[in-house]
Design an enzyme around this catalytic site. Structure first.
Site, PDB file in Angstrom:
ATOM      1  N   LYS A  52       0.841  -1.207   0.000  1.00 34.60           N
ATOM      2  CA  LYS A  52       0.000   0.000   0.000  1.00 34.60           C
ATOM      3  C   LYS A  52       0.876   1.257   0.000  1.00 34.60           C
ATOM      4  CE  LYS A  52      -3.793  -2.529   1.975  1.00 34.60           C
ATOM      5  NZ  LYS A  52      -4.495  -3.023   3.154  1.00 34.60           N
ATOM      6  N   GLN A  96      -4.852  -1.771   9.209  1.00 33.42           N
ATOM      7  CA  GLN A  96      -4.645  -3.100   8.625  1.00 33.42           C
ATOM      8  C   GLN A  96      -5.220  -4.178   9.549  1.00 33.42           C
ATOM      9  OE1 GLN A  96      -3.284  -3.704   5.484  1.00 33.42           O
ATOM     10  NE2 GLN A  96      -3.982  -5.779   5.899  1.00 33.42           N
ATOM     11  N   ASP A 119     -11.332   2.358   3.298  1.00 28.77           N
ATOM     12  CA  ASP A 119     -11.508   0.903   3.149  1.00 28.77           C
ATOM     13  C   ASP A 119     -12.984   0.560   2.903  1.00 28.77           C
ATOM     14  OD1 ASP A 119      -9.376  -0.825   3.076  1.00 28.77           O
ATOM     15  OD2 ASP A 119      -9.055  -0.828   5.248  1.00 28.77           O
TER      16      ASP A 119
END
Ligand code: NDP
Length: 282
Positions: A52, A96, A119
């Protein structure tokens, strides 16, 4: 033999488009930054977080890395998120997953400001998707829609079957396919006669987390097969939920693992970061 749906190539196209958008915003004096939080040092998470950050560097988004020790308490993490919610210069917040067991993932997701929820996991984002309103969409299913569109695979009116009903893949996938006017069926571990259902699919999307479980027996001749799975086979090699070798003989198009859905997830994350900056400007 099935046509290969090249997620590497398509994700590169999207990243290049995002790079252009980021450059244009920069000309207007708008900079984009993404806060990436990792708790502990789960090796898979470290790889994902690294990818990422690399993608951010490529498209010109600033990534702010927060690497917290595995013993971090829930309250410490929530406090960091609250601070990032308040920071003007932070456009997106990504935590995460999975998190260590002392931390409630749900609480963490709910604490992220929906305007920074790149997200697309916040209940507000999920709710907006389910009633067809604007909001962030979970990156993996959004990436699959792009894979299909950019491969000229029509969804309108098609029989689409999804195997897996997780909050991050299966359920949002169903909502997105509905938005594209597909007829959607969602299967899971309680589905009786799974093969009978999957064999109806014009487009089959598999997200179960079981190495190579779906073989040619599950497939209708000429179906499009999208493999979301990321597993290790008996030799430790990365593989999907679909038995690529046998299925490619029967399908009309298929995504490989690696190089299919995986790279799309990150490309869509970059796109969501740009959307977040645009929404803020509006
Ligand atoms: P989850 O474990 O959250 O969900 C798995 C789903 O599969 C559940 O709904 C479960 O049913 C269903 N399932 C499990 N076994 C069977 C079976 N034998 N028959 C039918 N359904 C079954 O997984 P995720 O959705 O998070 O991930 C799925 C896979 O996709 C994993 O391999 C993961 O690594 C990968 N993944 C890849 C991403 C990418 O970027 N490429 C992103 C996210 C995930 P039930 O609900 O009844 O338990």
């Amino acid at each position: 033999m099935a046509k290969l749906i090249d997620g590497k190539k398509i994700s590169q196209e999207i990243k290049d488009e995002v790079k252009e958008k980021v450059a244009k915003l920069k000309e207007e004096g708008i900079r984009i930054s993404l806060a990436v939080i990792q708790v502990g040092n789960n090796p898979a998470s470290t790889v994902y977080v690294g990818n990422k950050k690399k993608a951010c560097a490529y498209v010109g988004i600033q990534s702010l890395a927060y690497e917290l020790p595995g013993e971090t308490t829930e309250e410490e993490l929530l406090q960091l998120i609250r601070e990032l919610n308040e920071k003007e210069e932070v456009n997106g917040i990504l935590v995460q997953l999975p998190l260590p067991e002392q931390i409630d993932e749900d609480k963490v997701i709910r604490t992220i400001d929906p305007k920074k929820d790149v997200d697309g996991f916040h209940p507000q984002s999920v709710g907006a998707l389910s009633i067809g309103q604007k909001g962030f969409v979970s990156c993996t299913p959004a990436g699959i829609i792009q894979l299909l569109k950019r491969s000229d695979i029509l969804m309108d009116g098609k029989e689409c079957v999804i195997v897996g009903r997780s909050n991050i893949v299966g359920k949002p996938m169903a909502l997105l396919l509905l938005r594209e006017n597909a007829t959607v069926t969602v299967c899971h571990s309680h589905t009786t006669d799974l093969k009978a259902v999957t064999r109806r699919a014009d487009i089959l999307i598999v997200a179960i987390g079981k190495a190579k479980m779906v073989d040619a027996d599950y497939i209708k001749e000429g179906a499009v097969v999208i493999d979301v799975g990321m597993n290790r086979d008996e030799n430790g090699k990365l593989c999907g939920d679909v038995d690529f070798e046998s299925v490619q003989e029967k399908a009309s198009a298929i995504t490989p693992v690696p190089g299919g859905v995986g790279p799309m997830t990150i490309a869509m994350l970059m796109n969501n970061c740009v959307e977040s900056a645009r929404m803020k400007e509006k």
